[in-house]
Design a protein around this motif. Sequence first.
Motif, PDB file in Angstrom:
ATOM      1  N   CYS A 187     105.172  66.233 -14.318  1.00 16.75           N
ATOM      2  CA  CYS A 187     105.600  64.938 -14.862  1.00 16.75           C
ATOM      3  C   CYS A 187     105.457  64.966 -16.380  1.00 16.75           C
ATOM      4  O   CYS A 187     104.405  65.335 -16.909  1.00 16.75           O
ATOM      5  CB  CYS A 187     104.749  63.813 -14.274  1.00 16.75           C
ATOM      6  N   ASN A 189     105.201  62.534 -18.247  1.00 19.07           N
ATOM      7  CA  ASN A 189     104.387  61.418 -18.737  1.00 19.07           C
ATOM      8  C   ASN A 189     102.896  61.667 -18.505  1.00 19.07           C
ATOM      9  O   ASN A 189     102.101  61.596 -19.428  1.00 19.07           O
ATOM     10  CB  ASN A 189     104.816  60.110 -18.059  1.00 19.07           C
ATOM     11  N   CYS A 190     102.525  61.969 -17.242  1.00 16.79           N
ATOM     12  CA  CYS A 190     101.085  62.040 -16.930  1.00 16.79           C
ATOM     13  C   CYS A 190     100.625  63.447 -16.597  1.00 16.79           C
ATOM     14  O   CYS A 190      99.433  63.677 -16.393  1.00 16.79           O
ATOM     15  CB  CYS A 190     100.746  61.093 -15.781  1.00 16.79           C
ATOM     16  N   GLU A 192     101.290  65.137 -13.878  1.00 13.86           N
ATOM     17  CA  GLU A 192     101.193  65.396 -12.423  1.00 13.86           C
ATOM     18  C   GLU A 192     101.945  66.678 -12.074  1.00 13.86           C
ATOM     19  O   GLU A 192     103.061  66.898 -12.524  1.00 13.86           O
ATOM     20  CB  GLU A 192     101.803  64.210 -11.653  1.00 13.86           C
ATOM     21  N   CYS A 214     108.052  60.244 -11.175  1.00  9.35           N
ATOM     22  CA  CYS A 214     106.696  60.616 -10.763  1.00  9.35           C
ATOM     23  C   CYS A 214     106.084  59.457  -9.977  1.00  9.35           C
ATOM     24  O   CYS A 214     106.067  58.319 -10.445  1.00  9.35           O
ATOM     25  CB  CYS A 214     105.855  60.914 -11.997  1.00  9.35           C
ATOM     26  N   CYS A 217     102.336  58.126 -11.762  1.00  8.57           N
ATOM     27  CA  CYS A 217     102.301  57.152 -12.874  1.00  8.57           C
ATOM     28  C   CYS A 217     103.515  56.223 -12.854  1.00  8.57           C
ATOM     29  O   CYS A 217     103.610  55.311 -13.666  1.00  8.57           O
ATOM     30  CB  CYS A 217     102.221  57.883 -14.221  1.00  8.57           C
TER      31      CYS A 217
HETATM   32 ZN   LIG Z   1     103.472  60.922 -13.933  1.00  8.30          ZN
END
Ligand SMILES: [Zn+2]
Length: 263
Positions: A187, A189-190, A192, A214, A217
């Motif tokens: 991911c 963003n986070c 993952e 994802c 998040c």
């Molecule tokens: Zn994420």
Amino acid sequence: MRKESWDTRIERAERLPSGNDATSELLLFYAKLLRAQKKIYDYLRSRRDWLPSGNLAEDLTVVRGTVPALLRAVESSGSAILVEEALTLLQASDSDLDQMLLEQWRQPSDLQFFAKACLQPYARWLAESGSQPVDRALPRKENSCPFCGGKPQLSVLHIKETSSESGGRDLLCSTCLTVWPYRRVVCANCGEERPAKLGYYHSPDFDHVRVEACDTCHHYLKGIDLTRFGLADPLVDEVAAAPLDLWAVEHSYTKIELNLVGL
Ligand SMILES: [Zn+2]
Ligand SMILES: [Zn+2]
């Protein structure tokens, strides 16, 4: 990978056929915006005896002067809300414009349309001219731009080279448009990594664009797959696939960074 420039983006935005009227309007607007951004970029680039210092506070005397051209471009082709905001900003004092630009530089927000649109050509030229950003937070995180710390606007998939660590995925910076490698199944963003938490969604209408979502998040971005369509221009094709954003929002995903047409 094909080298993108303001010209290739403008050309793509003006020629890209779109399936529906709403998207055509977005592309028309984005093409005008890109033309204004190219003018800003050319203006900054062609200034004699001046290179961006990377300290925006110091560069403001020049950068501030680029704002009115962008405001006028939006005034003639933007949505009602943006036109109103453009008219207000055309009356704003220099110190108000400075503050707007500095705030965006130091604490970027994808909701600050005008500041983001003006700073992209500045940051692009900064990256190309070899200076470093100074008065700005530079998170050294895998999912932040290694040059300016910006968030990813989108991802780009290209043919996997055996030497490539990222497995053929790059992220494109929403501030300076730099592209950097990022592992493929993670991911943006986070971070993952569990495949069961990562979803990829296609629509038959956009064969070379996918939503990369994802479930940890609940964020997403769109990926432009150049292995499926090498003539795509990531920034423009991302805008053109606007219906996928509507789909993602309906499914309760939040975009990591809204694009310049607000989706
Ligand atoms: Zn994420
Ligand atoms: Zn950047």
